[in-house]
Design a protein around this motif. Structure first.
Motif, mmCIF file in Angstrom:
data_model
loop_
_atom_site.group_PDB
_atom_site.id
_atom_site.type_symbol
_atom_site.label_atom_id
_atom_site.label_comp_id
_atom_site.label_asym_id
_atom_site.label_seq_id
_atom_site.Cartn_x
_atom_site.Cartn_y
_atom_site.Cartn_z
ATOM 1 N N GLN A 95 0.830 -1.201 0.000
ATOM 2 C CA GLN A 95 0.000 0.000 0.000
ATOM 3 C C GLN A 95 0.865 1.253 0.000
ATOM 4 O O GLN A 95 0.540 2.239 -0.672
ATOM 5 N N ALA A 99 0.824 3.961 -2.894
ATOM 6 C CA ALA A 99 0.604 5.381 -2.591
ATOM 7 C C ALA A 99 1.737 6.228 -3.159
ATOM 8 O O ALA A 99 1.497 7.296 -3.741
ATOM 9 N N GLN A 102 1.326 6.375 -6.889
ATOM 10 C CA GLN A 102 0.233 7.271 -7.251
ATOM 11 C C GLN A 102 0.651 8.732 -7.095
ATOM 12 O O GLN A 102 0.332 9.565 -7.938
#
Length: 165
Positions: A95, A99, A102
């Motif tokens: 994750q 992140a 992104q």
């Protein structure tokens, strides 16, 4: 016929009473007891001891397997807990990576958008300058034509008045 069965039964009872009663306690009773004890000892030695030994071995085998199974179950549970923790850690890391990716993608997209907006702005300004230049050129050529047309109109109007006067 029933009558004859009663007679035979009474004769049998009478003969047993004369010989010593229902049970005769002579040497056969201790002999039968000794035979019974010998039979029990023989059966114990031949059948029951090997069977008891096999049952005890099987019980020990089962106890050992149960203990091994409990130990393996405990190891499995510990391993499952450890893998669960590793899985949580891996999910958290993935994750974080997602992140970060992104955020990086957003930065790149923002930079590309900003660059595209600047290019569009530059194109717009260039187009506006070209339009202004074409407009100025068109006004310049129109001024010459307007002046020529004005002169022609004046010549026609004034020329006709000059001719009329």
């Amino acid at each position: 016929m029933m009558h004859w069965t009663f007679i035979l039964a009474t004769e049998a009872v009478e003969t047993t009473v004369k010989e010593g009663g229902l049970f005769d306690f002579d040497a056969t009773l201790p002999l039968m007891a000794v035979q019974f004890v010998i039979l029990v000892a023989l059966l114990n030695a031949v059948f029951y001891k090997p069977l008891g030994k096999a049952i005890d071995e099987r019980a020990d085998y089962i106890r050992k397997n149960i203990a091994d199974a409990r130990e393996r179950k405990q190891k499995t549970q510990n391993l499952a807990q450890q893998l669960e923790l590793e899985l949580r850690d891996a999910r958290r890391k993935s994750q974080d990576v997602i992140a970060a990716a992104q955020a990086e993608a957003q930065k790149v997209a923002d930079a590309k958008i900003k660059e595209a907006q600047q290019e569009v702005q530059a194109e717009r300004e260039k187009a506006a300058q070209e339009i202004e230049a074409q407009k100025a050129e068109a006004f310049g050529s129109l001024e010459g034509e307007v002046e020529a047309l004005s002169n022609q109109i004046l010549n026609k109007l004034l020329g006709a008045e000059l001719v009329n006067k």
